[in-house]
Design a protein around this motif. Structure first.
Motif, PDB file in Angstrom:
ATOM      1  N   ILE A  59      52.791  10.971 -92.386  1.00  0.00           N
ATOM      2  CA  ILE A  59      51.444  11.532 -92.558  1.00  0.00           C
ATOM      3  C   ILE A  59      51.389  12.395 -93.808  1.00  0.00           C
ATOM      4  O   ILE A  59      50.429  12.312 -94.589  1.00  0.00           O
ATOM      5  N   THR A  60      52.423  13.191 -94.048  1.00  0.00           N
ATOM      6  CA  THR A  60      52.451  14.054 -95.228  1.00  0.00           C
ATOM      7  C   THR A  60      52.443  13.228 -96.498  1.00  0.00           C
ATOM      8  O   THR A  60      51.681  13.515 -97.434  1.00  0.00           O
ATOM      9  N   MET A  61      53.265  12.192 -96.572  1.00  0.00           N
ATOM     10  CA  MET A  61      53.319  11.355 -97.774  1.00  0.00           C
ATOM     11  C   MET A  61      51.994  10.623 -98.001  1.00  0.00           C
ATOM     12  O   MET A  61      51.530  10.506 -99.133  1.00  0.00           O
ATOM     13  N   THR A  62      51.374  10.153 -96.947  1.00  0.00           N
ATOM     14  CA  THR A  62      50.088   9.473 -97.069  1.00  0.00           C
ATOM     15  C   THR A  62      49.029  10.423 -97.610  1.00  0.00           C
ATOM     16  O   THR A  62      48.270  10.062 -98.526  1.00  0.00           O
ATOM     17  N   ARG A  63      48.985  11.625 -97.067  1.00  0.00           N
ATOM     18  CA  ARG A  63      48.002  12.611 -97.533  1.00  0.00           C
ATOM     19  C   ARG A  63      48.247  13.000 -98.989  1.00  0.00           C
ATOM     20  O   ARG A  63      47.317  13.166 -99.764  1.00  0.00           O
ATOM     21  N   LEU A  64      49.520  13.162 -99.369  1.00  0.00           N
ATOM     22  CA  LEU A  64      49.836  13.500-100.756  1.00  0.00           C
ATOM     23  C   LEU A  64      49.403  12.389-101.708  1.00  0.00           C
ATOM     24  O   LEU A  64      48.868  12.655-102.796  1.00  0.00           O
ATOM     25  N   GLN A  65      49.626  11.140-101.318  1.00  0.00           N
ATOM     26  CA  GLN A  65      49.207  10.017-102.155  1.00  0.00           C
ATOM     27  C   GLN A  65      47.691   9.971-102.294  1.00  0.00           C
ATOM     28  O   GLN A  65      47.159   9.736-103.387  1.00  0.00           O
ATOM     29  N   GLN A  66      46.978  10.195-101.200  1.00  0.00           N
ATOM     30  CA  GLN A  66      45.512  10.194-101.258  1.00  0.00           C
ATOM     31  C   GLN A  66      45.014  11.287-102.192  1.00  0.00           C
ATOM     32  O   GLN A  66      44.112  11.053-103.008  1.00  0.00           O
ATOM     33  N   ASN A  67      45.589  12.476-102.091  1.00  0.00           N
ATOM     34  CA  ASN A  67      45.169  13.578-102.958  1.00  0.00           C
ATOM     35  C   ASN A  67      45.525  13.306-104.406  1.00  0.00           C
ATOM     36  O   ASN A  67      44.742  13.632-105.310  1.00  0.00           O
ATOM     37  N   ALA A  68      46.692  12.705-104.664  1.00  0.00           N
ATOM     38  CA  ALA A  68      47.087  12.395-106.033  1.00  0.00           C
ATOM     39  C   ALA A  68      46.132  11.370-106.638  1.00  0.00           C
ATOM     40  O   ALA A  68      45.726  11.496-107.800  1.00  0.00           O
ATOM     41  N   LYS A  69      45.751  10.360-105.875  1.00  0.00           N
ATOM     42  CA  LYS A  69      44.806   9.346-106.370  1.00  0.00           C
ATOM     43  C   LYS A  69      43.444   9.968-106.647  1.00  0.00           C
ATOM     44  O   LYS A  69      42.803   9.658-107.644  1.00  0.00           O
ATOM     45  N   ALA A  70      43.001  10.835-105.767  1.00  0.00           N
ATOM     46  CA  ALA A  70      41.698  11.473-105.952  1.00  0.00           C
ATOM     47  C   ALA A  70      41.714  12.360-107.202  1.00  0.00           C
ATOM     48  O   ALA A  70      40.754  12.365-107.984  1.00  0.00           O
ATOM     49  N   ASN A  71      42.784  13.105-107.407  1.00  0.00           N
ATOM     50  CA  ASN A  71      42.891  13.963-108.589  1.00  0.00           C
ATOM     51  C   ASN A  71      42.957  13.130-109.858  1.00  0.00           C
ATOM     52  O   ASN A  71      42.332  13.475-110.870  1.00  0.00           O
ATOM     53  N   LEU A  72      43.695  12.024-109.853  1.00  0.00           N
ATOM     54  CA  LEU A  72      43.792  11.155-111.015  1.00  0.00           C
ATOM     55  C   LEU A  72      42.441  10.535-111.345  1.00  0.00           C
ATOM     56  O   LEU A  72      42.038  10.489-112.510  1.00  0.00           O
ATOM     57  N   ALA A  73      41.738  10.085-110.311  1.00  0.00           N
ATOM     58  CA  ALA A  73      40.414   9.496-110.532  1.00  0.00           C
ATOM     59  C   ALA A  73      39.454  10.534-111.110  1.00  0.00           C
ATOM     60  O   ALA A  73      38.642  10.220-111.989  1.00  0.00           O
ATOM     61  N   GLN A  74      39.557  11.758-110.662  1.00  0.00           N
ATOM     62  CA  GLN A  74      38.682  12.822-111.165  1.00  0.00           C
ATOM     63  C   GLN A  74      39.022  13.145-112.617  1.00  0.00           C
ATOM     64  O   GLN A  74      38.134  13.377-113.430  1.00  0.00           O
ATOM     65  N   GLU A  75      40.311  13.130-112.969  1.00  0.00           N
ATOM     66  CA  GLU A  75      40.716  13.425-114.343  1.00  0.00           C
ATOM     67  C   GLU A  75      40.316  12.309-115.293  1.00  0.00           C
ATOM     68  O   GLU A  75      39.973  12.561-116.449  1.00  0.00           O
ATOM     69  N   LEU A  76      40.343  11.050-114.828  1.00  0.00           N
ATOM     70  CA  LEU A  76      40.028   9.912-115.685  1.00  0.00           C
ATOM     71  C   LEU A  76      38.537   9.627-115.774  1.00  0.00           C
ATOM     72  O   LEU A  76      38.109   8.859-116.642  1.00  0.00           O
ATOM     73  N   ALA A  77      37.757  10.197-114.899  1.00  0.00           N
ATOM     74  CA  ALA A  77      36.307   9.951-114.908  1.00  0.00           C
ATOM     75  C   ALA A  77      35.697  10.584-116.153  1.00  0.00           C
ATOM     76  O   ALA A  77      36.107  11.650-116.591  1.00  0.00           O
ATOM     77  N   PRO A  78      34.698   9.896-116.750  1.00  0.00           N
ATOM     78  CA  PRO A  78      34.045  10.486-117.927  1.00  0.00           C
ATOM     79  C   PRO A  78      33.272  11.737-117.526  1.00  0.00           C
ATOM     80  O   PRO A  78      32.817  11.858-116.381  1.00  0.00           O
ATOM     81  N   PRO A  79      33.147  12.652-118.448  1.00  0.00           N
ATOM     82  CA  PRO A  79      32.403  13.870-118.116  1.00  0.00           C
ATOM     83  C   PRO A  79      30.941  13.549-117.855  1.00  0.00           C
ATOM     84  O   PRO A  79      30.403  12.571-118.379  1.00  0.00           O
ATOM     85  N   PRO A  80      30.300  14.331-117.032  1.00  0.00           N
ATOM     86  CA  PRO A  80      28.885  14.057-116.754  1.00  0.00           C
ATOM     87  C   PRO A  80      28.055  14.257-118.021  1.00  0.00           C
ATOM     88  O   PRO A  80      28.356  15.095-118.864  1.00  0.00           O
ATOM     89  N   LEU A  81      27.012  13.441-118.145  1.00  0.00           N
ATOM     90  CA  LEU A  81      26.116  13.545-119.296  1.00  0.00           C
ATOM     91  C   LEU A  81      25.222  14.765-119.125  1.00  0.00           C
ATOM     92  O   LEU A  81      24.664  15.009-118.062  1.00  0.00           O
ATOM     93  N   LEU A  82      25.101  15.481-120.218  1.00  0.00           N
ATOM     94  CA  LEU A  82      24.237  16.651-120.178  1.00  0.00           C
ATOM     95  C   LEU A  82      22.842  16.222-120.611  1.00  0.00           C
ATOM     96  O   LEU A  82      22.650  15.612-121.652  1.00  0.00           O
ATOM     97  N   THR A  83      21.887  16.480-119.791  1.00  0.00           N
ATOM     98  CA  THR A  83      20.512  16.128-120.129  1.00  0.00           C
ATOM     99  C   THR A  83      19.708  17.403-120.345  1.00  0.00           C
ATOM    100  O   THR A  83      20.023  18.454-119.794  1.00  0.00           O
ATOM    101  N   ASP A  84      18.683  17.254-121.130  1.00  0.00           N
ATOM    102  CA  ASP A  84      17.823  18.383-121.419  1.00  0.00           C
ATOM    103  C   ASP A  84      16.848  18.542-120.255  1.00  0.00           C
ATOM    104  O   ASP A  84      16.082  17.628-119.974  1.00  0.00           O
ATOM    105  N   PRO A  85      16.857  19.665-119.548  1.00  0.00           N
ATOM    106  CA  PRO A  85      15.962  19.849-118.424  1.00  0.00           C
ATOM    107  C   PRO A  85      14.489  19.795-118.836  1.00  0.00           C
ATOM    108  O   PRO A  85      13.615  19.493-118.028  1.00  0.00           O
ATOM    109  N   ALA A  86      14.183  20.027-120.088  1.00  0.00           N
ATOM    110  CA  ALA A  86      12.787  20.017-120.549  1.00  0.00           C
ATOM    111  C   ALA A  86      12.226  18.605-120.580  1.00  0.00           C
ATOM    112  O   ALA A  86      11.024  18.411-120.510  1.00  0.00           O
ATOM    113  N   GLN A  87      13.099  17.587-120.651  1.00  0.00           N
ATOM    114  CA  GLN A  87      12.616  16.203-120.704  1.00  0.00           C
ATOM    115  C   GLN A  87      12.184  15.700-119.340  1.00  0.00           C
ATOM    116  O   GLN A  87      11.437  14.731-119.255  1.00  0.00           O
ATOM    117  N   ASN A  88      12.576  16.294-118.291  1.00  0.00           N
ATOM    118  CA  ASN A  88      12.227  15.816-116.943  1.00  0.00           C
ATOM    119  C   ASN A  88      10.888  16.199-116.573  1.00  0.00           C
ATOM    120  O   ASN A  88      10.053  16.772-116.521  1.00  0.00           O
TER     121      ASN A  88
END
Length: 88
Positions: A59-88
């Motif tokens: 169970i510990t190894m499974t949880r560690l792998q899940q957390n490692a994958k989630a952290n890697l996916a978060q690090e590799l994801a492109p940053p969110p686009l910043l939009t101008d709130p005035a355009q909405n």
């Protein structure tokens, strides 16, 4: 006499306080059947402990792998686009 009355009173109320063991110098030698049963019980307990340890490890190894994958996916994801709130 008071001690006897206290003991009787305790027994009347369902309290079995027991008695101190009197050392006799004797030694109980278990029979072969009792020794076999003890060994069998000890092996069963040891097996349950090993199964529990493997379960916790798995169970510990499974949880560690899940957390490692989630952290890697978060690090590799492109940053969110910043939009101008005035355009909405």
């Amino acid at each position: 006499m008071a001690e006897h009355n206290q003991e009787q009173s305790d027994m009347d109320h369902g309290l079995d306080l027991g008695r101190e063991a009197i050392p006799t110098g004797g030694f109980y030698q278990p029979t072969e059947e009792e020794l076999k049963q003890r060994k069998k019980r000890n092996r069963a307990i040891a097996a349950m402990v090993v199964v529990f340890m493997v379960l916790v490890y798995g169970i510990t190894m499974t949880r560690l792998q899940q957390n490692a994958k989630a952290n890697l996916a978060q690090e590799l994801a492109p940053p969110p686009l910043l939009t101008d709130p005035a355009q909405n």
